[in-house]
Design a protein around this motif. Structure first.
Motif, PDB file in Angstrom:
ATOM      1  N   LEU A 141      45.919  36.451  45.095  1.00  0.00           N
ATOM      2  CA  LEU A 141      46.849  36.364  43.967  1.00  0.00           C
ATOM      3  C   LEU A 141      48.289  36.171  44.421  1.00  0.00           C
ATOM      4  CD1 LEU A 141      45.394  39.135  41.641  1.00  0.00           C
ATOM      5  CD2 LEU A 141      45.298  36.667  41.289  1.00  0.00           C
TER       6      LEU A 141
ATOM      7  N   SER B 178      49.136  35.675  39.590  1.00  0.00           N
ATOM      8  CA  SER B 178      49.468  37.023  40.041  1.00  0.00           C
ATOM      9  C   SER B 178      49.818  37.962  38.881  1.00  0.00           C
ATOM     10  CB  SER B 178      50.622  36.974  41.037  1.00  0.00           C
ATOM     11  OG  SER B 178      51.780  36.452  40.431  1.00  0.00           O
TER      12      SER B 178
ATOM     13  N   ILE C 276      50.093  38.468  45.977  1.00  0.00           N
ATOM     14  CA  ILE C 276      50.812  39.738  45.808  1.00  0.00           C
ATOM     15  C   ILE C 276      50.852  40.431  47.154  1.00  0.00           C
ATOM     16  CG2 ILE C 276      50.814  41.962  44.642  1.00  0.00           C
ATOM     17  CD1 ILE C 276      49.131  40.643  42.443  1.00  0.00           C
ATOM     18  N   GLY C 277      52.001  40.885  47.533  1.00  0.00           N
ATOM     19  CA  GLY C 277      52.128  41.600  48.784  1.00  0.00           C
ATOM     20  C   GLY C 277      53.451  41.289  49.441  1.00  0.00           C
TER      21      GLY C 277
ATOM     22  N   THR D   5      44.422  40.846  46.393  1.00  0.00           N
ATOM     23  CA  THR D   5      45.883  40.792  46.303  1.00  0.00           C
ATOM     24  C   THR D   5      46.436  39.611  47.090  1.00  0.00           C
ATOM     25  OG1 THR D   5      46.084  42.364  48.131  1.00  0.00           O
ATOM     26  CG2 THR D   5      46.161  43.263  45.915  1.00  0.00           C
ATOM     27  N   GLU D   6      45.824  39.303  48.216  1.00  0.00           N
ATOM     28  CA  GLU D   6      46.255  38.152  49.000  1.00  0.00           C
ATOM     29  C   GLU D   6      45.987  36.846  48.245  1.00  0.00           C
ATOM     30  OE1 GLU D   6      44.631  36.031  52.965  1.00  0.00           O
ATOM     31  OE2 GLU D   6      45.152  38.144  53.191  1.00  0.00           O
TER      32      GLU D   6
ATOM     33  N   PRO E 139      42.558  44.238  49.310  1.00  0.00           N
ATOM     34  CA  PRO E 139      43.507  43.334  49.983  1.00  0.00           C
ATOM     35  C   PRO E 139      43.144  41.854  49.860  1.00  0.00           C
ATOM     36  CG  PRO E 139      43.024  45.208  51.391  1.00  0.00           C
ATOM     37  CD  PRO E 139      42.105  45.302  50.212  1.00  0.00           C
TER      38      PRO E 139
ATOM     39  N   ARG F 115      47.025  40.530  37.210  1.00  0.00           N
ATOM     40  CA  ARG F 115      46.501  41.770  37.776  1.00  0.00           C
ATOM     41  C   ARG F 115      46.979  42.985  36.995  1.00  0.00           C
ATOM     42  NH1 ARG F 115      47.006  44.375  43.788  1.00  0.00           N
ATOM     43  NH2 ARG F 115      48.308  45.925  42.818  1.00  0.00           N
TER      44      ARG F 115
ATOM     45  N   LEU G 140      40.397  44.771  42.142  1.00  0.00           N
ATOM     46  CA  LEU G 140      41.755  44.239  41.999  1.00  0.00           C
ATOM     47  C   LEU G 140      42.738  44.789  43.013  1.00  0.00           C
ATOM     48  CD1 LEU G 140      42.138  44.053  38.133  1.00  0.00           C
ATOM     49  CD2 LEU G 140      41.848  42.174  39.741  1.00  0.00           C
ATOM     50  N   VAL G 141      42.490  45.969  43.544  1.00  0.00           N
ATOM     51  CA  VAL G 141      43.409  46.515  44.553  1.00  0.00           C
ATOM     52  C   VAL G 141      42.955  46.180  45.964  1.00  0.00           C
ATOM     53  CG1 VAL G 141      44.221  48.366  43.057  1.00  0.00           C
ATOM     54  CG2 VAL G 141      42.325  48.798  44.610  1.00  0.00           C
TER      55      VAL G 141
END
Length: 153
Positions: free
Chosen positions: A144, A90, A146-147, A141-142, A138, A93, A135-136
């Protein structure tokens, strides 16, 4: 007389790194590849500038050598970020996005010089925007972690 059974070959085991890479979405893999290509391009340009500074006949050898070393140092950021993205870390990013944000003014500068640099500017700008969008996303991000409510890796 007893007949011995031939030993069965052991199935290859996957390492945690290959399992993590296999579980990554294609968007994240594409972002890692594009980021690595940007880093390799920077490193290649840095090596070229060092070569010109040492073996060539530049206007200022010291400036060419310093520029080459600087580019080699800057190449480390996208290369490390690409490796982190490929491993699903994570933390990677942030450096990858920073690299893309730094690439956009460089692309504009290349574009404004004109000539053959316009093609390089367009390629760099398209790669930077593509990686930022990937990279942005969803899905990325999931993957990685991140969220909201997710543990960072």
């Amino acid at each position: 007389m007893s007949k011995k059974q031939p030993a069965k070959a052991a199935a290859p085991t996957a390492t945690p790194a290959t399992e993590a890479a296999a579980a990554l979405p294609g968007r994240l893999t594409a972002a890692a590849v594009l980021t690595a290509l940007e880093g390799l391009a920077l490193a290649g340009l840095g090596v070229y500038m060092l070569y010109v500074g040492i073996a060539g006949d530049p206007d200022s050898p010291q400036q060419a050598e310093t520029g080459g070393i600087t580019l080699l140092a800057l190449a480390a950021l996208p290369l490390v970020a690409a490796r982190g993205l490929r491993l699903g870390r994570s933390w990677s990013r942030g450096p990858a996005l920073i690299t893309q944000l730094m690439a956009l003014p460089v692309a504009w500068t290349l574009y404004s010089t004109g000539g053959a640099m316009i093609a390089a500017a367009v390629a760099l700008a398209l790669a930077a925007v593509a990686v930022a969008v990937l990279l942005v996303n969803p899905t990325a991000t999931e993957a990685l972690g991140i969220g909201p409510g997710q543990q960072a890796r």
